[in-house]
Design a protein around this motif. Structure first.
Motif, mmCIF file in Angstrom:
data_model
loop_
_atom_site.group_PDB
_atom_site.id
_atom_site.type_symbol
_atom_site.label_atom_id
_atom_site.label_comp_id
_atom_site.label_asym_id
_atom_site.label_seq_id
_atom_site.Cartn_x
_atom_site.Cartn_y
_atom_site.Cartn_z
ATOM 1 N N LEU A 59 1.156 -1.377 0.022
ATOM 2 C CA LEU A 59 0.290 -0.291 -0.138
ATOM 3 C C LEU A 59 0.901 0.919 0.169
ATOM 4 O O LEU A 59 2.237 0.790 0.663
ATOM 5 C CB LEU A 59 -0.564 -0.003 1.114
ATOM 6 N N PRO A 60 0.442 2.503 -0.751
ATOM 7 C CA PRO A 60 1.499 3.750 -0.723
ATOM 8 C C PRO A 60 1.073 4.582 0.832
ATOM 9 O O PRO A 60 0.065 4.010 1.586
ATOM 10 C CB PRO A 60 0.320 4.264 -1.794
ATOM 11 N N ARG A 61 2.519 5.136 1.002
ATOM 12 C CA ARG A 61 2.380 5.248 2.403
ATOM 13 C C ARG A 61 2.451 6.324 2.301
ATOM 14 O O ARG A 61 2.328 7.902 3.274
ATOM 15 C CB ARG A 61 4.275 5.244 2.687
ATOM 16 N N ASP A 62 2.509 7.687 0.828
ATOM 17 C CA ASP A 62 1.987 9.477 0.878
ATOM 18 C C ASP A 62 0.619 9.514 1.085
ATOM 19 O O ASP A 62 -0.374 8.961 0.447
ATOM 20 C CB ASP A 62 2.380 9.172 -0.702
ATOM 21 N N PRO A 63 -0.167 10.186 2.139
ATOM 22 C CA PRO A 63 -0.960 10.237 1.961
ATOM 23 C C PRO A 63 -2.110 11.042 0.814
ATOM 24 O O PRO A 63 -2.857 11.036 0.271
ATOM 25 C CB PRO A 63 -1.642 11.405 3.476
ATOM 26 N N GLY A 64 -0.551 12.328 0.580
ATOM 27 C CA GLY A 64 -1.370 12.845 -0.980
ATOM 28 C C GLY A 64 -2.000 11.638 -2.277
ATOM 29 O O GLY A 64 -2.442 11.622 -2.741
ATOM 30 N N ALA A 75 -5.254 10.091 -0.863
ATOM 31 C CA ALA A 75 -6.203 10.941 -1.573
ATOM 32 C C ALA A 75 -6.600 11.372 -2.797
ATOM 33 O O ALA A 75 -7.478 11.679 -3.506
ATOM 34 C CB ALA A 75 -5.814 12.505 -0.810
ATOM 35 N N LEU A 76 -6.151 11.907 -3.758
ATOM 36 C CA LEU A 76 -5.809 11.904 -5.066
ATOM 37 C C LEU A 76 -6.363 10.207 -5.845
ATOM 38 O O LEU A 76 -7.145 10.466 -6.760
ATOM 39 C CB LEU A 76 -4.124 11.946 -6.134
ATOM 40 N N TYR A 77 -6.276 9.532 -4.956
ATOM 41 C CA TYR A 77 -6.458 7.794 -5.779
ATOM 42 C C TYR A 77 -8.285 7.880 -5.594
ATOM 43 O O TYR A 77 -8.583 7.657 -5.917
ATOM 44 C CB TYR A 77 -6.045 6.658 -4.962
ATOM 45 N N LEU A 78 -8.576 8.079 -3.996
ATOM 46 C CA LEU A 78 -10.114 8.349 -3.501
ATOM 47 C C LEU A 78 -10.505 9.663 -4.637
ATOM 48 O O LEU A 78 -12.378 8.899 -5.166
ATOM 49 C CB LEU A 78 -10.032 8.738 -2.884
ATOM 50 N N VAL A 79 -10.344 10.438 -5.266
ATOM 51 C CA VAL A 79 -11.118 11.013 -6.863
ATOM 52 C C VAL A 79 -10.458 10.800 -7.371
ATOM 53 O O VAL A 79 -11.920 10.439 -8.414
ATOM 54 C CB VAL A 79 -10.228 12.762 -6.493
ATOM 55 N N ARG A 132 3.331 3.543 -10.365
ATOM 56 C CA ARG A 132 3.794 3.554 -12.340
ATOM 57 C C ARG A 132 3.782 4.732 -12.385
ATOM 58 O O ARG A 132 4.206 4.947 -13.120
ATOM 59 C CB ARG A 132 3.305 1.806 -12.273
ATOM 60 N N THR A 133 2.831 5.332 -11.534
ATOM 61 C CA THR A 133 2.381 6.742 -12.550
ATOM 62 C C THR A 133 2.609 8.042 -11.421
ATOM 63 O O THR A 133 1.598 7.272 -10.242
ATOM 64 C CB THR A 133 1.214 6.901 -13.340
ATOM 65 N N GLU A 134 3.587 8.868 -11.574
ATOM 66 C CA GLU A 134 3.267 9.539 -10.435
ATOM 67 C C GLU A 134 4.098 11.014 -10.534
ATOM 68 O O GLU A 134 3.778 11.411 -12.290
ATOM 69 C CB GLU A 134 4.668 9.726 -9.331
ATOM 70 N N GLY A 135 3.730 12.029 -9.364
ATOM 71 C CA GLY A 135 4.033 13.233 -9.868
ATOM 72 C C GLY A 135 3.172 14.228 -10.675
ATOM 73 O O GLY A 135 1.424 13.764 -10.669
ATOM 74 N N ALA A 136 3.424 14.727 -12.225
ATOM 75 C CA ALA A 136 2.422 15.807 -13.077
ATOM 76 C C ALA A 136 1.379 14.403 -13.556
ATOM 77 O O ALA A 136 0.743 14.724 -14.201
ATOM 78 C CB ALA A 136 3.260 16.135 -13.680
ATOM 79 N N GLU A 137 2.040 13.598 -14.344
ATOM 80 C CA GLU A 137 1.672 12.096 -14.710
ATOM 81 C C GLU A 137 0.025 11.798 -14.085
ATOM 82 O O GLU A 137 -0.916 11.505 -14.853
ATOM 83 C CB GLU A 137 3.133 11.307 -15.141
ATOM 84 N N ALA A 138 0.557 11.798 -12.650
ATOM 85 C CA ALA A 138 -0.899 11.322 -11.536
ATOM 86 C C ALA A 138 -2.037 12.038 -11.967
ATOM 87 O O ALA A 138 -2.987 12.189 -11.806
ATOM 88 C CB ALA A 138 -0.287 11.059 -10.040
#
Length: 264
Positions: free
Chosen positions: A135-140, A143-147, A224-230
């Motif tokens: 599981l990802p450890r970054d809360p961000g 949050a983005l995934y829930l959106v 696999r997709t991070e930062g601006a690509e996310a």
């Protein structure tokens, strides 16, 4: 917003709660599906560290989160709408002081909330205990995934509504509904990640809305997709949400002009 719409969400949630035993068994079924895919991909990877941009760990997480996300965004609005068109009960909706399409969206969201709280979340907990899901450890990221997951629901629901509305024109669209479900599962990346498709087909998928339902959000969740690509994934979903509104409103406008009742 019409004050009746939030109430529709609550009513559908309570309706689903009456049949919660079916969904408890569904958790077991989904866990078995995830287990089958887990061992299948383990055999496919073998000693290979990565395939099509996936590591073994990412693929395990991708399979788990993709199937559990499907538990949230899946609904039967296409069949509900088709049945209401066939038996003529949709005619009553035309004279009521609300939007029929918005009613269906709210009902689908009520079902989705039930599936999220009593299917997806407990199912994910069980899967994480059984399989090596990372599981990802970054809360961000969460949050983005829930959106992204919310827009996955919206896009899938739009496709369901559009499929259901075709019952106005073909009288019996059961075959279309079944075909649509196969296409969504296959081309959204639930069965096989889109990066494993042949190059030409992967390019075609980039011009279709299916990848925005599962493949792109799950790619963000697995890292696999991070930062601006996310954030670009969210932009893709917003674009498809707006694009799909056009055929829905067009079909709905044409459908209201040719309503006839097949039952009595």
């Amino acid at each position: 917003m019409n004050s009746a719409y939030p109430e529709l969400i609550r009513i559908r949630f309570l309706m689903m709660l009456a049949y919660r035993v079916n969904y408890y068994s569904g958790i077991v079924i989904y866990a078995i599906n995830i287990g089958a895919y887990y061992f299948l991909w383990q055999a496919i990877f073998g000693d290979t560290p990565s395939l099509a941009g996936f590591t073994v760990a990412q693929m395990t997480t991708y399979v788990a989160v993709s199937w559990m996300a499907r538990a949230f965004y899946y609904n039967n609005l296409d069949r509900e709408i088709a049945n209401e068109i066939r038996d003529g009960s949709v005619a009553i909706q035309f004279i009521r002081p609300y939007s029929y399409l918005m009613v269906k969206l709210m009902q689908g969201f009520g079902e989705g909330l039930f599936r999220l709280l009593l299917f997806m979340v407990p199912g994910m907990v069980i899967v994480c205990l059984v399989f090596p899901v990372t599981l990802p450890r970054d809360p961000g990221v969460w949050a983005l995934y829930l959106v992204l997951l919310f827009f996955s629901f919206l896009i899938n629901t739009q496709i369901n509504i559009l499929t259901g509305l075709f019952a106005f024109f073909v009288e019996n669209n059961e075959g279309m509904i079944r075909m649509k479900r196969v296409l969504v599962d296959l081309f959204s990346g639930v069965v096989v990640p889109i990066s494993f498709f042949p190059g030409w087909l992967e390019q075609v998928m980039q011009w279709l809305p299916f990848q925005a339902i599962t493949y792109l959000p799950s790619s963000v969740f697995t890292g696999r997709t991070e930062g601006a690509e996310a954030w670009g994934v969210l932009l893709v979903q917003l674009i498809w949400f707006g694009v799909l509104l056009v055929p829905i409103m067009g079909v709905w406008r044409m459908a209201r002009r040719r309503l006839f009742v097949q039952g009595g």
